[in-house]
Structure formats: C-alpha cells, structure tokens
Write a protein that holds these residues in place. Structure first.
Motif, mmCIF file in Angstrom:
data_model
loop_
_atom_site.group_PDB
_atom_site.id
_atom_site.type_symbol
_atom_site.label_atom_id
_atom_site.label_comp_id
_atom_site.label_asym_id
_atom_site.label_seq_id
_atom_site.Cartn_x
_atom_site.Cartn_y
_atom_site.Cartn_z
ATOM 1 N N TYR A 4 5.466 3.533 -9.994
ATOM 2 C CA TYR A 4 4.382 4.487 -10.205
ATOM 3 C C TYR A 4 3.459 4.013 -11.322
ATOM 4 O O TYR A 4 2.242 4.119 -11.230
ATOM 5 N N GLN A 20 0.956 4.161 -2.703
ATOM 6 C CA GLN A 20 1.562 5.475 -2.500
ATOM 7 C C GLN A 20 3.072 5.284 -2.447
ATOM 8 O O GLN A 20 3.568 4.328 -1.846
ATOM 9 N N SER A 48 -0.399 0.864 -9.315
ATOM 10 C CA SER A 48 -1.244 2.059 -9.323
ATOM 11 C C SER A 48 -2.014 2.272 -8.033
ATOM 12 O O SER A 48 -2.565 3.355 -7.815
ATOM 13 N N GLU A 49 -2.075 1.253 -7.173
ATOM 14 C CA GLU A 49 -2.790 1.398 -5.908
ATOM 15 C C GLU A 49 -1.877 1.835 -4.767
ATOM 16 O O GLU A 49 -2.355 2.102 -3.658
ATOM 17 N N ARG A 109 -0.240 10.483 -4.935
ATOM 18 C CA ARG A 109 0.322 9.200 -4.509
ATOM 19 C C ARG A 109 1.813 9.062 -4.797
ATOM 20 O O ARG A 109 2.370 7.983 -4.634
ATOM 21 N N GLU A 114 6.901 7.114 -1.766
ATOM 22 C CA GLU A 114 7.699 8.217 -1.225
ATOM 23 C C GLU A 114 9.170 7.926 -1.488
ATOM 24 O O GLU A 114 9.669 6.855 -1.141
ATOM 25 N N ARG A 150 0.829 -1.207 0.000
ATOM 26 C CA ARG A 150 0.000 0.000 0.000
ATOM 27 C C ARG A 150 0.863 1.257 0.000
ATOM 28 O O ARG A 150 0.480 2.268 -0.562
ATOM 29 N N ARG A 151 2.011 1.188 0.673
ATOM 30 C CA ARG A 151 2.906 2.348 0.712
ATOM 31 C C ARG A 151 4.334 1.863 0.522
ATOM 32 O O ARG A 151 4.787 0.944 1.208
#
Length: 259
Positions: free
Chosen positions: A96, A103, A100-101, A128, A105, A79-80
């Motif tokens: 990216y 996020q 697509s779901e 995202r 960083e 998820r992240r």
C-alpha cells in the motif's frame, strides 16, 4: 470432594484445551505479544504468525515476506494485487505504501484477526485498498483473470489450511492471474514438495521457481503465466522500496537464470 486422579492445573488445561478444540481453526482468537522491539500475533504460545517492529510498523521484518515480494521481478508494474491471508498485514502495508499505483485486495477468513488490523497499523479500506472477510479459496475461485500479482500466505494454527492446499486451489491461482502475471506462496509446511507439484501442474514445470529461506525453515514458491523477463526494467515500486529490496531482486534473478 472425590479425587479425580488429575491435578488442578492439568484439569484446567484439559478443560480449556477441549473447549479450544471445539472451535474451528479459522475462528480461534489470536493473542498479541509485545516482545522487545516487536509486536507479534500468535495462535500458539511461542509461535509467531506475524511480527511487526513496534516503532516502525511499515518495515518488512521477517525474511520470507521480503522474498515473496521478489515476485515483482516477474511483474514489475502490477495494477491489481491480490493477497490470501492478512495476519499482521506486513505485505499489505508495504505494498500500500510503496506501490501507490496498484489496487490491493486482501482476503482473511478469521474475524478476530481482522479485529486487530488497527493494532497492526493496517490501513483502512479506501479506493485502492480493501480487506474482505471470506474463505480464501472461495474468494479466489470467483476472480478469474483479475490480478497481476498474487501473494498467498494463508495460515492458521494448524498450518496451511486444507482449502489452500488442493490442486483446485492452485488451478484457481493460475486462473486468477492476468497473462504475464505472477504469484508467490509461502510454504511453511512438512509437505512442501506436494504443494510445488500442484503448482507445476497448474502453471507448468518451467514456470515455477522454489527458493529456500536460509535463516528459516520454509520455502517461497514463485509461479508465472506466459513469457516473463527478469531484467532491470522500470518498476512502479517506490525508489525507497527498490533500494530496500535490491538484494532480494538480485537473488531471485540469479535463481531464475540458474534454474
């Protein structure tokens, strides 16, 4: 003019070398080199930190970048995602596009590298996807329990920075993961065994897997938290990327089973 005993070419090299030595590694400017079908980011002449297929910038070109995404075997539905080191953005762009779901960083400590993100087709920040200018170790220390997947590929022209080589940093990698999360680290260094030992202290020896890159002189280390499964479960990765990385996933599963 009195003779200095040094030729003018050597004098210039000494002059600019001294000036370059005064600049911290994380503030040195990289150069872009166009070579055949690729666009490359270099700090030292002839040594590429990142490479992109000029007409297909989303493709994962270098073997180890593909192997690192084998960590999706351990966490198929992240998820992240956190990334230490942007470079030419190979993995950032790929994740990216194909996750697509999730996020994403990314932290990068060199502002000159960040300035090249458009030339390497790194997407703009949005809801995202975000790229931070910060020290990677400090950044990660402040994000306990944040990431399902962590990709560590932070380098300057001297190699892996000291701040990304300590036991404290690898402890923070463990702390930054959710339960059931996983990380992958690119170990292109002479002291890879020391990095692996620190990972084992942070995660436990049974939760670390190291794979050699057959065509390169580096290794990829995987580490995970909690019990994991490496079966063929559903992935949020796009079907195109699953086909693209099928061989990588198979190799990681085999290595995991044989460890």
């Amino acid at each position: 003019m009195a003779s200095t005993g040094i030729g003018w070419r050597a004098w210039l090299a000494a002059l600019f070398g001294a000036r370059r030595a005064d600049v911290p590694p994380h503030l040195r400017k990289p150069r872009i080199r166009e070579r055949g079908t690729t666009t490359e980011l270099q700090f030292a002449r002839g040594v590429s930190q990142s490479a992109m297929v000029t007409r297909d910038p989303q493709r994962l070109l270098i073997d180890y970048t593909r192997t690192m995404l084998g960590a999706l075997v351990f966490v198929p539905r992240p998820r992240r995602i956190g990334m230490i080191g942007l470079g030419g953005g190979s993995q950032a762009k790929y994740c990216y596009r194909h996750l697509s779901e999730a996020q994403i960083e990314v932290v990068e400590n060199n502002p000159h590298v960040l300035a090249l993100r458009r030339q390497f087709h790194v997407p703009d920040d949005d809801a995202r996807f975000r790229v931070f200018l910060d020290d990677g170790a400090r950044f990660l220390h402040e994000r306990a329990g944040r990431y399902d997947l962590l990709l560590v590929d932070g380098y300057d022209e001297t190699g892996i920075p000291e701040a990304l080589s300590t036991q404290a940093f690898y402890d923070d990698c463990r702390a930054a993961l959710t339960e059931g999360g996983a990380m992958a680290a690119n170990l292109y260094c002479a002291d890879a065994a020391a990095h692996v030992e620190r990972l084992q202290r942070a995660f436990g020896a049974s939760s670390v897997l190291v794979m050699e890159e057959p065509r390169q002189s580096n290794r990829v280390a995987f580490a995970w938290t909690g019990p994991v499964t490496t079966g063929e479960g559903d992935m949020t990765l796009s079907s195109a990327a699953q086909r693209d990385l099928r061989a990588v996933f198979g190799t990681v599963r085999e290595a995991f089973a044989a460890r």
